[in-house]
Design a protein around this motif. Structure first.
Motif, short mmCIF file in Angstrom:
data_model
loop_
_atom_site.label_atom_id
_atom_site.label_comp_id
_atom_site.label_asym_id
_atom_site.label_seq_id
_atom_site.Cartn_x
_atom_site.Cartn_y
_atom_site.Cartn_z
N GLY A 85 40.01 -15.50 19.81
CA GLY A 85 40.95 -16.23 19.00
C GLY A 85 40.30 -17.28 18.04
N ARG A 86 39.19 -17.77 18.65
CA ARG A 86 38.43 -18.82 17.99
C ARG A 86 37.40 -18.41 16.97
NH1 ARG A 86 40.18 -23.29 17.23
NH2 ARG A 86 38.32 -24.68 17.55
N ASP A 87 37.43 -17.09 16.88
CA ASP A 87 36.05 -16.58 16.12
C ASP A 87 36.90 -16.29 14.74
OD1 ASP A 87 34.13 -16.57 17.78
OD2 ASP A 87 34.82 -14.55 18.75
N VAL A 88 36.71 -17.35 13.97
CA VAL A 88 37.37 -17.33 12.42
C VAL A 88 36.23 -17.37 11.33
CG1 VAL A 88 39.37 -18.05 13.26
CG2 VAL A 88 37.91 -19.72 12.72
N THR A 89 34.90 -17.26 11.80
CA THR A 89 34.03 -17.48 10.79
C THR A 89 34.14 -16.19 9.62
OG1 THR A 89 32.36 -18.47 12.14
CG2 THR A 89 31.39 -17.62 10.49
N VAL A 90 34.37 -15.10 9.93
CA VAL A 90 34.42 -13.94 8.96
C VAL A 90 35.58 -14.12 8.10
CG1 VAL A 90 34.63 -11.37 8.76
CG2 VAL A 90 33.31 -12.16 10.58
N GLU A 91 36.62 -14.67 8.78
CA GLU A 91 37.79 -14.80 7.79
C GLU A 91 37.61 -16.23 6.72
OE1 GLU A 91 38.93 -12.61 11.11
OE2 GLU A 91 37.93 -14.42 11.04
N ALA A 92 36.91 -16.88 7.23
CA ALA A 92 36.48 -18.22 6.13
C ALA A 92 35.57 -17.63 5.26
CB ALA A 92 35.91 -19.27 7.15
N HIS A 93 34.56 -16.83 5.57
CA HIS A 93 33.91 -16.26 4.72
C HIS A 93 34.41 -15.47 3.58
CE1 HIS A 93 29.13 -16.77 5.54
NE2 HIS A 93 29.68 -17.34 6.63
N ARG A 94 35.37 -14.73 4.09
CA ARG A 94 36.21 -13.88 3.25
C ARG A 94 37.05 -14.43 2.20
NH1 ARG A 94 36.34 -8.87 7.29
NH2 ARG A 94 34.24 -7.96 6.73
N ASP A 95 37.31 -15.81 2.74
CA ASP A 95 38.27 -16.81 1.79
C ASP A 95 37.35 -17.13 0.79
OD1 ASP A 95 40.42 -16.52 3.65
OD2 ASP A 95 39.86 -18.46 4.65
N VAL A 96 36.09 -17.21 0.94
CA VAL A 96 35.01 -17.74 -0.21
C VAL A 96 34.73 -16.65 -1.06
CG1 VAL A 96 33.07 -19.08 -0.45
CG2 VAL A 96 34.64 -19.69 1.61
N TYR A 97 34.32 -15.67 -0.56
CA TYR A 97 33.65 -14.35 -1.23
C TYR A 97 34.29 -14.14 -2.80
CZ TYR A 97 30.89 -13.11 3.07
OH TYR A 97 30.39 -12.91 4.06
N GLU A 98 33.38 -14.14 -3.82
CA GLU A 98 34.12 -13.12 -4.88
C GLU A 98 33.66 -11.87 -4.88
OE1 GLU A 98 31.85 -15.27 -7.66
OE2 GLU A 98 32.45 -17.12 -7.50
N LYS A 99 32.55 -11.60 -3.99
CA LYS A 99 32.36 -10.03 -3.80
C LYS A 99 31.48 -9.94 -2.51
CE LYS A 99 31.64 -8.76 -8.47
NZ LYS A 99 30.75 -7.90 -9.59
N GLU A 100 32.38 -8.94 -1.83
CA GLU A 100 31.59 -8.73 -0.43
C GLU A 100 30.37 -7.64 -0.44
OE1 GLU A 100 32.77 -7.92 4.17
OE2 GLU A 100 34.45 -8.20 2.75
N ILE A 101 29.36 -7.93 0.23
CA ILE A 101 28.44 -6.86 0.56
C ILE A 101 28.50 -6.19 1.62
CG2 ILE A 101 25.75 -6.77 0.66
CD1 ILE A 101 25.57 -9.70 -0.58
N GLU A 102 29.45 -4.91 1.52
CA GLU A 102 29.78 -4.39 2.57
C GLU A 102 28.44 -3.82 3.49
OE1 GLU A 102 31.23 -3.83 -0.49
OE2 GLU A 102 33.09 -4.37 -0.23
N ALA A 103 27.57 -3.47 2.65
CA ALA A 103 26.57 -2.67 3.52
C ALA A 103 25.87 -3.69 4.35
CB ALA A 103 25.57 -2.05 2.39
N PHE A 104 25.82 -5.03 4.13
CA PHE A 104 25.18 -5.76 5.27
C PHE A 104 25.51 -5.70 6.62
CE2 PHE A 104 24.60 -9.83 7.47
CZ PHE A 104 23.22 -9.94 7.54
N GLY A 105 26.65 -5.71 6.69
CA GLY A 105 27.36 -5.37 8.26
C GLY A 105 27.12 -4.13 8.73
N THR A 106 26.89 -3.08 7.73
CA THR A 106 26.73 -1.92 8.08
C THR A 106 25.16 -1.68 8.69
OG1 THR A 106 28.32 -0.65 6.77
CG2 THR A 106 26.36 0.70 7.62
N VAL A 107 24.43 -2.42 7.89
CA VAL A 107 23.04 -2.50 8.23
C VAL A 107 22.73 -3.08 9.46
CG1 VAL A 107 20.63 -2.89 7.29
CG2 VAL A 107 22.27 -1.74 5.89
N PHE A 108 23.56 -4.26 9.38
CA PHE A 108 23.15 -5.07 10.79
C PHE A 108 23.62 -4.39 12.11
CE2 PHE A 108 24.65 -8.12 13.68
CZ PHE A 108 23.37 -8.93 14.18
N THR A 109 24.74 -3.67 11.90
CA THR A 109 25.24 -2.84 12.89
C THR A 109 24.10 -1.89 13.50
OG1 THR A 109 27.72 -3.23 12.38
CG2 THR A 109 27.13 -1.34 14.04
N HIS A 110 23.61 -1.23 12.41
CA HIS A 110 22.44 -0.39 12.77
C HIS A 110 21.43 -0.78 13.35
CE1 HIS A 110 20.21 3.40 11.99
NE2 HIS A 110 19.04 2.47 11.55
#
Length: 180
Positions: A85-110
């Motif tokens: 419940g306290r993990d809200v950094t991703v939501e805060a980032h997405r509140d700010v983004y104009e464009k998301e770099i979707e592949a970053f999360g994918t590559v990080f997961t890999h």
């Protein structure tokens, strides 16, 4: 495949580090320290460093303020990317983004899968762009910060990296905002 073109000159990038935590201070911020060390070892400039609590509005405000600062090119946050419940950094980032770099999360997961197996599924690391500034939300462990830097960011934040990198397109990130 990561390849450095030695005929090109290295361009230092100005990077801010934001730790998101209800319990950490600068004295015991191992993940922030890990990022700072890697940033400076690579030849980049630490532009700012701060710690904020796990509060969506506070995180987004700090990100927006740093995006508005012409002396900051990249923001790396660490912490608050999990599932609680306290993990809200991703939501805060997405509140700010104009464009998301979707592949970053994918590559990080890999990258994470090779290190921690299926536990990588619990991370919500993400990246994006706002006001001509790159933003990346990394997990709060020093190991995850090392993995994100050593396997992805050190290459993408190096102008000499081929076939392409984030630095070479920095001057065009906000071209849609400029008057023609």
């Amino acid at each position: 495949m990561s390849r450095i073109d030695e005929s090109k000159e290295f361009i230092p990038v100005r990077i801010a580090v934001l730790t998101v935590s209800d319990t950490r201070s600068l004295d015991d911020d191992r993940s922030g320290d890990t990022l700072v060390q890697r940033i400076t070892d690579a030849g980049h400039k630490l532009a700012a460093r701060d710690i904020v609590t796990d509060d969506r509005d506070k995180i987004a405000t700090r990100l927006r303020n740093w995006c508005a600062d012409p002396e900051i090119d990249v923001i790396l946050s660490t912490g608050g990317t999990g599932l609680t419940g306290r993990d809200v950094t991703v939501e805060a980032h997405r509140d700010v983004y104009e464009k998301e770099i979707e592949a970053f999360g994918t590559v990080f997961t890999h990258v994470s899968m090779a290190k921690i197996g299926t536990s990588a599924v619990q991370s919500r690391a993400c990246g994006g762009v706002a006001q001509g500034t790159y933003l990346f939300a990394l997990p709060g462990s020093p190991g995850a910060c090392k993995d994100a830097w050593d396997e992805i960011l050190v290459w993408q934040l190096d102008y000499r990296h081929r076939p392409c990198n984030f630095v070479e397109i920095m001057p065009r990130l906000d071209e849609h905002l400029r008057r023609k």
